[in-house]
Scaffold this active site. Sequence first.
Site, PDB file in Angstrom:
ATOM      1  N   LYS A  25      16.618  23.431  14.552  1.00  0.00           N
ATOM      2  CA  LYS A  25      15.779  23.126  13.393  1.00  0.00           C
ATOM      3  C   LYS A  25      15.953  21.654  13.043  1.00  0.00           C
ATOM      4  O   LYS A  25      17.065  21.132  13.099  1.00  0.00           O
ATOM      5  CB  LYS A  25      16.207  23.934  12.161  1.00  0.00           C
ATOM      6  N   HIS A  83      21.733  28.260   8.670  1.00  0.00           N
ATOM      7  CA  HIS A  83      21.238  27.209   7.786  1.00  0.00           C
ATOM      8  C   HIS A  83      20.887  27.787   6.425  1.00  0.00           C
ATOM      9  O   HIS A  83      20.373  28.897   6.316  1.00  0.00           O
ATOM     10  CB  HIS A  83      19.981  26.560   8.401  1.00  0.00           C
ATOM     11  N   GLN A  87       7.134  25.929  15.978  1.00  0.00           N
ATOM     12  CA  GLN A  87       6.656  26.330  14.656  1.00  0.00           C
ATOM     13  C   GLN A  87       7.069  25.264  13.647  1.00  0.00           C
ATOM     14  O   GLN A  87       8.148  24.687  13.765  1.00  0.00           O
ATOM     15  CB  GLN A  87       7.340  27.661  14.313  1.00  0.00           C
ATOM     16  N   ARG A 107       0.813  -1.227   0.000  1.00  0.00           N
ATOM     17  CA  ARG A 107       0.000   0.000   0.000  1.00  0.00           C
ATOM     18  C   ARG A 107       0.842   1.270   0.000  1.00  0.00           C
ATOM     19  O   ARG A 107       0.375   2.342  -0.355  1.00  0.00           O
ATOM     20  CB  ARG A 107      -0.903   0.041   1.238  1.00  0.00           C
ATOM     21  N   TYR A 146      10.310  22.287   7.971  1.00  0.00           N
ATOM     22  CA  TYR A 146      11.197  22.679   9.065  1.00  0.00           C
ATOM     23  C   TYR A 146      10.416  22.614  10.365  1.00  0.00           C
ATOM     24  O   TYR A 146       9.380  23.259  10.492  1.00  0.00           O
ATOM     25  CB  TYR A 146      11.614  24.142   8.949  1.00  0.00           C
ATOM     26  N   ASP A 181      18.629  37.664   0.844  1.00  0.00           N
ATOM     27  CA  ASP A 181      19.810  36.820   1.025  1.00  0.00           C
ATOM     28  C   ASP A 181      21.047  37.431   0.373  1.00  0.00           C
ATOM     29  O   ASP A 181      22.155  37.300   0.898  1.00  0.00           O
ATOM     30  CB  ASP A 181      19.555  35.411   0.497  1.00  0.00           C
ATOM     31  N   HIS A 213      20.509  31.521   7.199  1.00  0.00           N
ATOM     32  CA  HIS A 213      19.686  32.188   8.203  1.00  0.00           C
ATOM     33  C   HIS A 213      19.922  31.622   9.599  1.00  0.00           C
ATOM     34  O   HIS A 213      20.210  30.437   9.757  1.00  0.00           O
ATOM     35  CB  HIS A 213      18.200  32.018   7.867  1.00  0.00           C
TER      36      HIS A 213
END
Length: 191
Positions: free
Chosen positions: A80, A127, A54, A31, A140, A176, A70
């Site tokens: 993270k 990261h 989050q 499946r 994340y 960035d 970041h």
Amino acid sequence: MSRFIVSALPPAGLKLPSLKLVERRRFGDHRGFLSRLFCAEELAEAGWSKPIAQINHTMTARKGTVRGLHFQHPPHAEMKLVSCIRGEVWDVAVDLRADSPSFLAWHAEILSAENGKALLIPEGFAHGFQALTADAELLYCHSAAYAPEAEGGLSPVDPALAIAWPLEISEMSERDRAHPLIATGFVGVRL
């Protein structure tokens, strides 16, 4: 039976001992399969010590796009857990911890929907990633909510970091591109 295999990175050479590679085990049959994305109890052994504050989902449309690098300054520093759920990315973590023996060292891993790997990135690391396929999607899990006043970033093309992006950079956001180069005397992040 643990649903994760956790390894310190990289396995040889310069060590970033608090950066962890998480390999998910898939249990399946005709499946399809089941793969646990997060388990606080099992990931605590790998260093995840806080609740999830989050969860973010990103999609990067163009192959070669770089996002990052970041991080959040204390007291909003975050862990993270980064997973690729569609396509493939070259995921990078840079140690920014002041007085760390691996200060400004980086490590990258290929994360993909196929390989089921994730990076567990501790507080004090920047990261970023490069999309190796079009329409790459990441999930994340963050230990702290986004705090705009605590936002930090480094230039992904900073010669001081010398990150060897695997593809020519096809796209980067203006935000960035505006991240500063590491200045002489940069002391890092104090946790």
